[in-house]
Design a protein around this motif. Structure first.
Motif, PDB file in Angstrom:
ATOM      1  N   VAL A  61       0.877  -1.171   0.000  1.00  0.00           N
ATOM      2  CA  VAL A  61       0.000   0.000   0.000  1.00  0.00           C
ATOM      3  C   VAL A  61       0.911   1.217   0.000  1.00  0.00           C
ATOM      4  CG1 VAL A  61      -1.889   1.197   1.153  1.00  0.00           C
ATOM      5  CG2 VAL A  61      -1.692  -1.296   1.347  1.00  0.00           C
ATOM      6  N   GLU A 202      -6.979   3.410   5.481  1.00  0.00           N
ATOM      7  CA  GLU A 202      -7.210   2.487   6.593  1.00  0.00           C
ATOM      8  C   GLU A 202      -6.223   1.322   6.539  1.00  0.00           C
ATOM      9  OE1 GLU A 202      -8.778   1.013  10.056  1.00  0.00           O
ATOM     10  OE2 GLU A 202      -9.122   2.979   9.117  1.00  0.00           O
ATOM     11  N   TYR A 203      -5.991   0.762   5.338  1.00  0.00           N
ATOM     12  CA  TYR A 203      -5.068  -0.370   5.226  1.00  0.00           C
ATOM     13  C   TYR A 203      -3.611   0.074   5.312  1.00  0.00           C
ATOM     14  CZ  TYR A 203      -8.457  -4.037   4.522  1.00  0.00           C
ATOM     15  OH  TYR A 203      -9.459  -4.947   4.724  1.00  0.00           O
ATOM     16  N   PRO A 207      -2.570  -2.044   8.798  1.00  0.00           N
ATOM     17  CA  PRO A 207      -2.441  -3.180   7.886  1.00  0.00           C
ATOM     18  C   PRO A 207      -2.737  -4.503   8.588  1.00  0.00           C
ATOM     19  CG  PRO A 207      -0.282  -2.415   8.563  1.00  0.00           C
ATOM     20  CD  PRO A 207      -1.269  -1.421   9.098  1.00  0.00           C
ATOM     21  N   LYS A 208      -3.347  -5.403   7.870  1.00  0.00           N
ATOM     22  CA  LYS A 208      -3.605  -6.733   8.405  1.00  0.00           C
ATOM     23  C   LYS A 208      -3.537  -7.732   7.257  1.00  0.00           C
ATOM     24  CE  LYS A 208      -8.627  -5.965   8.147  1.00  0.00           C
ATOM     25  NZ  LYS A 208      -9.885  -5.956   8.908  1.00  0.00           N
ATOM     26  N   PHE A 211      -1.615  -7.121   3.581  1.00  0.00           N
ATOM     27  CA  PHE A 211      -1.358  -5.709   3.307  1.00  0.00           C
ATOM     28  C   PHE A 211      -0.068  -5.252   3.991  1.00  0.00           C
ATOM     29  CE2 PHE A 211      -5.899  -6.074   2.595  1.00  0.00           C
ATOM     30  CZ  PHE A 211      -6.082  -5.335   1.432  1.00  0.00           C
TER      31      PHE A 211
END
Length: 486
Positions: A61, A202-203, A207-208, A211
């Motif tokens: 990202v 948001e990411y 991050p999860k 990402f």
């Protein structure tokens, strides 16, 4: 596969490059390129990080400043992906087609030319593919405006590139994520952080899963480091309004704008409107707003048709109001009948008196107002100027409006702040107060004030407009206020 450029050891090379995209780019794309200083070109640290993450199965990202190599990172990642994977479907998307056609697509072609793999890849204006494998290893693009069109893309080695991701709606993100169902599918999100909320930001912040955030700044305030592709002049130019200026934060630091609770119109709303494409709705009245000026400041001009600003300009202040009158009269008479304004709103404060009188004498549909006069809702606003700015705020808040993507206009719209008086009335700061707050560095909001004036004529729709709020009855045959007969 079509790997003619790699010769007899092609399969061994591809096996190596599949796991080593940085070597792929530097060996086969940048192999003999020199930079402006005559040194051999190489990927920078952030670009290497992006490619390494993709090869490891992560989804980078990229939150980037302007001019920091993000488009190059996308371009070389795409070339690596379609060249080295057994099959490869790459889908590029963005809010607007121009963001792909004008930016990303030529960038891919630029790096492909004079590379070692140039003859193995076919580039056209609509599709890129590995020679001999047009339907197996290819790149295509489509806009993200219609989420339903983004569904259904599947391939064992699917890669989705989302350019200008801060402008992509969450529904479109969800549709794209729904296509990434297989183990070796990839995703790359790239954006300037023009918003404080949304899927992309948001990411990056939280991050999860797969990402992985990558920050690509143009300048670091703490260390004074500057990206080699970003000039000091560019940094200084955007820093002139202060370190918290939205443009400086977004396009130099690569950080989202600060959300000031006392801003009349948040930057995010304005930027979203600048990216919105709306047709002209002929059910709305065409309004011209004119903010006169004589010395120092500039004359602001705006044309608004309902939900769309179709024209925004400023002109050098004129020493004689009759010169400005003549310019506007000439514009009006040179405009085709069907495109002439139903009303021209002029701020008659100060030098505006002579302009309003001159336009009325010429027979134009003029509505002179004074922004210092009392508002129509006296219990809520301190004066008419505050009320009109607030109407402009509510117009943007609808999130279904369009303005030109014009930097100075956007700056002016987002600068004014408001406060509450002891009696609870909304008070929007004056031009002078706004300029003082920035130590005289800020532009006078001449274009923004001209835009604001277009809200002074009552209801926008033709069939709903029967009474001019600040003048008198409207002639329903031609939609012209009686004051135009002065």
């Amino acid at each position: 596969m079509s790997w003619e450029s790699l010769g007899e050891n092609a399969e061994e090379a591809i096996e190596y490059y599949l796991s080593n995209p940085v070597s792929f780019v530097e060996d086969l794309i940048l192999h003999e390129r020199l930079d402006e200083h005559g040194k051999r070109m190489a990927l920078d640290g952030k670009q290497k990080e992006v490619l390494t993450l993709l090869a490891a199965g992560k989804w980078p990202v990229l939150q980037k400043a302007r001019g920091t190599g993000g488009t190059m990172a996308m371009a070389v990642a795409i070339l690596w992906w379609i060249y080295c994977h057994p099959t490869a479907k790459v889908i590029c998307t963005a809010p607007k087609e121009d963001q792909l056609v004008i930016n990303l697509w030529p960038e891919i072609n630029g790096w492909l030319k004079n590379s070692k793999i140039e003859k193995d890849i076919v580039w056209s204006k609509t599709k890129i593919f590995l020679r001999g494998r047009e339907t197996e290893n290819f790149v295509a693009y489509q806009t993200a405006q219609e989420p339903e069109r983004l569904q259904g893309a599947h391939d064992p080695f699917l890669l989705i590139i989302i350019e200008e991701a801060s402008g992509v709606k969450d529904a479109s993100f969800q549709a794209l994520l729904g296509s990434l169902t297989q183990k070796y599918n990839g995703l790359m999100i790239v954006y300037n952080p023009t918003k404080t909320i949304g899927f992309a930001i948001e990411y990056f912040k939280h991050p999860k899963g797969r990402f992985a955030p990558v920050h690509m700044p143009g300048y670091d305030l703490r260390t004074k480091w500057r990206h080699p592709l970003v000039t000091q002049e560019y940094v200084d130019d955007l820093k002139r309004h202060g370190l918290d200026d939205p443009y400086f934060r977004i396009y130099v630091l690569g950080l989202p704008p600060l959300h000031d609770a006392d801003s009349v119109i948040p930057f995010e709303w304005v930027h979203e409107a600048a990216q919105m494409e709306l047709p002209i709705d002929k059910n709305y009245r065409r309004i011209w707003g004119v903010d006169p000026a004589m010395t120092g400041d500039r004359v602001g001009f705006c044309e608004r048709i309902g939900t769309k600003v179709t024209r925004i300009e400023d002109w050098t202040a004129m020493v004689d109001s009759t010169l400005l009158v003549g310019k506007i009269v000439h514009m009006y008479r040179e405009t085709p009948l069907e495109h002439r304004p139903h009303e021209i709103v002029v701020d008659r404060l100060g030098v505006g008196w002579g302009v309003a009188d001159g336009l009325a004498a010429a027979g134009l549909p003029i509505s002179p107002i004074s922004v210092s006069q009392v508002p129509s809702i006296r219990a809520k606003f301190d004066r008419l100027r505050s009320e009109l700015w607030w109407q402009a705020r509510e117009w943007f808040e609808s999130r279904a409006v369009s303005i030109p993507d014009e930097k100075e206009f956007i700056e002016e719209l987002t600068k004014p702040k408001y406060s509450l008086s002891p009696t609870g009335k909304i008070v929007v700061e004056s031009k002078l107060e706004s300029k003082k707050r920035f130590g005289g560095r800020a532009r006078s909001p001449d274009k923004a004030d001209a835009f604001m004036l277009t809200f002074a004529v009552g209801l926008d729709k033709i069939e709903e407009h029967r009474v001019d709020r600040y003048a008198g009855e409207v002639d329903e045959d031609d939609g012209v206020s009686w004051v135009g007969a002065w």
